[in-house]
Design a protein around this motif. Structure first.
Motif, PDB file in Angstrom:
ATOM      1  N   ARG A   1      29.162  38.604  36.881  1.00 36.44           N
ATOM      2  CA  ARG A   1      28.681  40.212  36.482  1.00 36.44           C
ATOM      3  C   ARG A   1      28.345  40.936  37.640  1.00 36.44           C
ATOM      4  O   ARG A   1      27.861  42.231  37.480  1.00 36.44           O
ATOM      5  CB  ARG A   1      27.597  39.934  35.182  1.00 36.44           C
ATOM      6  N   THR A   2      28.309  40.797  38.877  1.00 42.11           N
ATOM      7  CA  THR A   2      27.840  41.266  40.145  1.00 42.11           C
ATOM      8  C   THR A   2      29.252  42.748  39.902  1.00 42.11           C
ATOM      9  O   THR A   2      30.347  42.283  39.809  1.00 42.11           O
ATOM     10  CB  THR A   2      27.853  40.584  41.178  1.00 42.11           C
ATOM     11  N   PRO A   3      28.625  43.548  40.815  1.00 39.36           N
ATOM     12  CA  PRO A   3      29.592  44.632  40.937  1.00 39.36           C
ATOM     13  C   PRO A   3      31.105  44.095  41.869  1.00 39.36           C
ATOM     14  O   PRO A   3      32.052  44.370  41.644  1.00 39.36           O
ATOM     15  CB  PRO A   3      28.991  45.809  41.513  1.00 39.36           C
ATOM     16  N   TYR A   4      30.630  43.131  42.930  1.00 31.89           N
ATOM     17  CA  TYR A   4      31.753  42.657  43.636  1.00 31.89           C
ATOM     18  C   TYR A   4      32.729  41.609  42.967  1.00 31.89           C
ATOM     19  O   TYR A   4      33.664  41.907  43.048  1.00 31.89           O
ATOM     20  CB  TYR A   4      31.049  41.715  44.763  1.00 31.89           C
ATOM     21  N   ALA A   5      32.135  41.082  42.025  1.00 30.54           N
ATOM     22  CA  ALA A   5      32.898  40.033  40.981  1.00 30.54           C
ATOM     23  C   ALA A   5      33.808  41.063  40.288  1.00 30.54           C
ATOM     24  O   ALA A   5      34.883  40.492  40.014  1.00 30.54           O
ATOM     25  CB  ALA A   5      31.864  39.120  40.287  1.00 30.54           C
ATOM     26  N   LEU A   6      33.312  42.036  39.668  1.00 27.96           N
ATOM     27  CA  LEU A   6      34.020  43.084  38.950  1.00 27.96           C
ATOM     28  C   LEU A   6      35.133  43.533  39.655  1.00 27.96           C
ATOM     29  O   LEU A   6      36.416  43.463  39.322  1.00 27.96           O
ATOM     30  CB  LEU A   6      33.120  43.931  38.113  1.00 27.96           C
ATOM     31  N   LEU A   7      34.883  43.888  41.185  1.00 23.66           N
ATOM     32  CA  LEU A   7      36.165  44.347  41.655  1.00 23.66           C
ATOM     33  C   LEU A   7      36.967  43.550  42.006  1.00 23.66           C
ATOM     34  O   LEU A   7      38.211  43.535  41.957  1.00 23.66           O
ATOM     35  CB  LEU A   7      35.451  44.831  43.068  1.00 23.66           C
ATOM     36  N   TYR A   8      36.501  42.112  42.306  1.00 23.61           N
ATOM     37  CA  TYR A   8      37.567  41.089  42.423  1.00 23.61           C
ATOM     38  C   TYR A   8      38.309  40.910  41.229  1.00 23.61           C
ATOM     39  O   TYR A   8      39.643  40.827  41.395  1.00 23.61           O
ATOM     40  CB  TYR A   8      36.800  39.742  42.920  1.00 23.61           C
ATOM     41  N   ARG A   9      37.707  40.786  40.159  1.00 29.98           N
ATOM     42  CA  ARG A   9      38.458  40.505  38.988  1.00 29.98           C
ATOM     43  C   ARG A   9      39.351  41.567  38.587  1.00 29.98           C
ATOM     44  O   ARG A   9      40.559  41.078  37.945  1.00 29.98           O
ATOM     45  CB  ARG A   9      37.420  40.229  37.780  1.00 29.98           C
ATOM     46  N   HIS A  10      38.952  42.850  38.712  1.00 26.91           N
ATOM     47  CA  HIS A  10      39.922  43.883  38.273  1.00 26.91           C
ATOM     48  C   HIS A  10      41.013  44.339  39.228  1.00 26.91           C
ATOM     49  O   HIS A  10      42.069  44.855  39.022  1.00 26.91           O
ATOM     50  CB  HIS A  10      39.234  45.120  37.631  1.00 26.91           C
ATOM     51  N   LEU A  11      40.572  44.164  40.662  1.00 24.22           N
ATOM     52  CA  LEU A  11      41.446  44.919  41.473  1.00 24.22           C
ATOM     53  C   LEU A  11      42.158  43.782  42.478  1.00 24.22           C
ATOM     54  O   LEU A  11      43.374  44.056  42.763  1.00 24.22           O
ATOM     55  CB  LEU A  11      40.767  45.579  42.598  1.00 24.22           C
ATOM     56  N   VAL A  12      41.493  42.607  42.610  1.00 26.40           N
ATOM     57  CA  VAL A  12      42.018  41.683  43.585  1.00 26.40           C
ATOM     58  C   VAL A  12      42.957  40.378  42.809  1.00 26.40           C
ATOM     59  O   VAL A  12      44.067  40.129  43.218  1.00 26.40           O
ATOM     60  CB  VAL A  12      41.181  41.137  44.595  1.00 26.40           C
ATOM     61  N   ALA A  13      42.242  39.817  41.854  1.00 29.79           N
ATOM     62  CA  ALA A  13      42.711  38.784  41.096  1.00 29.79           C
ATOM     63  C   ALA A  13      43.900  38.841  40.516  1.00 29.79           C
ATOM     64  O   ALA A  13      44.792  38.211  40.633  1.00 29.79           O
ATOM     65  CB  ALA A  13      41.436  38.216  40.235  1.00 29.79           C
ATOM     66  N   PRO A  14      44.369  40.149  39.942  1.00 29.00           N
ATOM     67  CA  PRO A  14      45.577  40.399  39.261  1.00 29.00           C
ATOM     68  C   PRO A  14      46.939  40.197  40.303  1.00 29.00           C
ATOM     69  O   PRO A  14      47.997  40.015  40.052  1.00 29.00           O
ATOM     70  CB  PRO A  14      45.421  41.738  38.625  1.00 29.00           C
ATOM     71  N   ARG A  15      46.409  40.621  41.540  1.00 29.78           N
ATOM     72  CA  ARG A  15      47.653  40.233  42.432  1.00 29.78           C
ATOM     73  C   ARG A  15      47.750  39.029  43.095  1.00 29.78           C
ATOM     74  O   ARG A  15      48.655  38.914  43.911  1.00 29.78           O
ATOM     75  CB  ARG A  15      47.269  41.279  43.589  1.00 29.78           C
ATOM     76  N   LEU A  16      47.009  38.058  42.787  1.00 30.16           N
ATOM     77  CA  LEU A  16      46.909  36.888  43.235  1.00 30.16           C
ATOM     78  C   LEU A  16      47.491  35.793  42.187  1.00 30.16           C
ATOM     79  O   LEU A  16      47.380  36.138  40.798  1.00 30.16           O
ATOM     80  CB  LEU A  16      45.740  36.369  43.737  1.00 30.16           C
ATOM     81  N   GLY A  17      47.890  34.685  42.494  1.00 23.56           N
ATOM     82  CA  GLY A  17      48.170  33.818  41.552  1.00 23.56           C
ATOM     83  C   GLY A  17      46.863  32.935  40.907  1.00 23.56           C
ATOM     84  O   GLY A  17      46.186  33.368  41.273  1.00 23.56           O
ATOM     85  N   PRO A  18      46.992  32.213  39.870  1.00 20.17           N
ATOM     86  CA  PRO A  18      45.966  31.689  39.683  1.00 20.17           C
ATOM     87  C   PRO A  18      45.416  30.627  40.499  1.00 20.17           C
ATOM     88  O   PRO A  18      46.048  30.234  41.219  1.00 20.17           O
ATOM     89  CB  PRO A  18      46.353  30.777  38.125  1.00 20.17           C
ATOM     90  N   PRO A  19      43.973  30.456  40.234  1.00 21.17           N
ATOM     91  CA  PRO A  19      43.425  29.507  41.397  1.00 21.17           C
ATOM     92  C   PRO A  19      43.954  27.984  40.957  1.00 21.17           C
ATOM     93  O   PRO A  19      44.210  27.675  39.931  1.00 21.17           O
ATOM     94  CB  PRO A  19      41.822  29.688  41.264  1.00 21.17           C
TER      95      PRO A  19
END
Length: 142
Positions: free
Chosen positions: A50-68
């Protein structure tokens, strides 16, 4: 709060941002910026997703990566966020209380921990959590 595992790339992404924040804190001497980081750590100690950094990761970075490839237990990350919170609160008290050297020392400690996590994947708080768990379980800490 969900108990599903964390994508380990998320906390590392957050640690890179945290590194940048602490560099800015040390360059500017801003206790207010350190206080903002303390708020982020407080949120992360409750739920790192729920941190702002986690939200940035989840919405901006993770969609561009494959699943972990794997997921990690959020408990060590929560503990690490709580440790970061303690160090940052001391830094805030130092900066805003006029004991600048205290603020510098504790912000520097937090910077080193964030840097090691963000750039080398070594989460000192997570390692401390696991060490404490082994001690409590009576397992030798190897």
């Amino acid at each position: 709060m969900s108990n599903a595992g964390l994508d380990p790339r998320g906390p590392r992404f957050a640690a890179v941002i945290t590194t940048v924040v602490f560099v800015a804190v040390l360059l500017t001497g801003s206790g207010w910026l350190a206080l903002a980081q303390a708020v982020v750590f407080a949120i992360g100690a409750y739920d790192p997703r729920r941190t702002p950094y986690a939200l940035l990761y989840r919405h901006l970075v993770a969609p561009r990566l494959g699943p972990p490839a794997e997921r990690e237990d959020p408990a060590p990350v929560r503990f690490a966020q709580a440790v970061g919170l303690v160090f940052t609160v001391v830094a805030v008290a130092g900066y805003l209380g006029g004991v600048t050297v205290l603020g510098i020392v504790f912000a520097a400690f937090a910077l080193v921990a964030a840097f090691l996590n963000g750039f080398f994947g070594l989460c000192l708080g997570c390692e401390a959590y696991l060490f404490i768990r082994r001690l409590r379980a009576g397992t030798p800490a190897a």
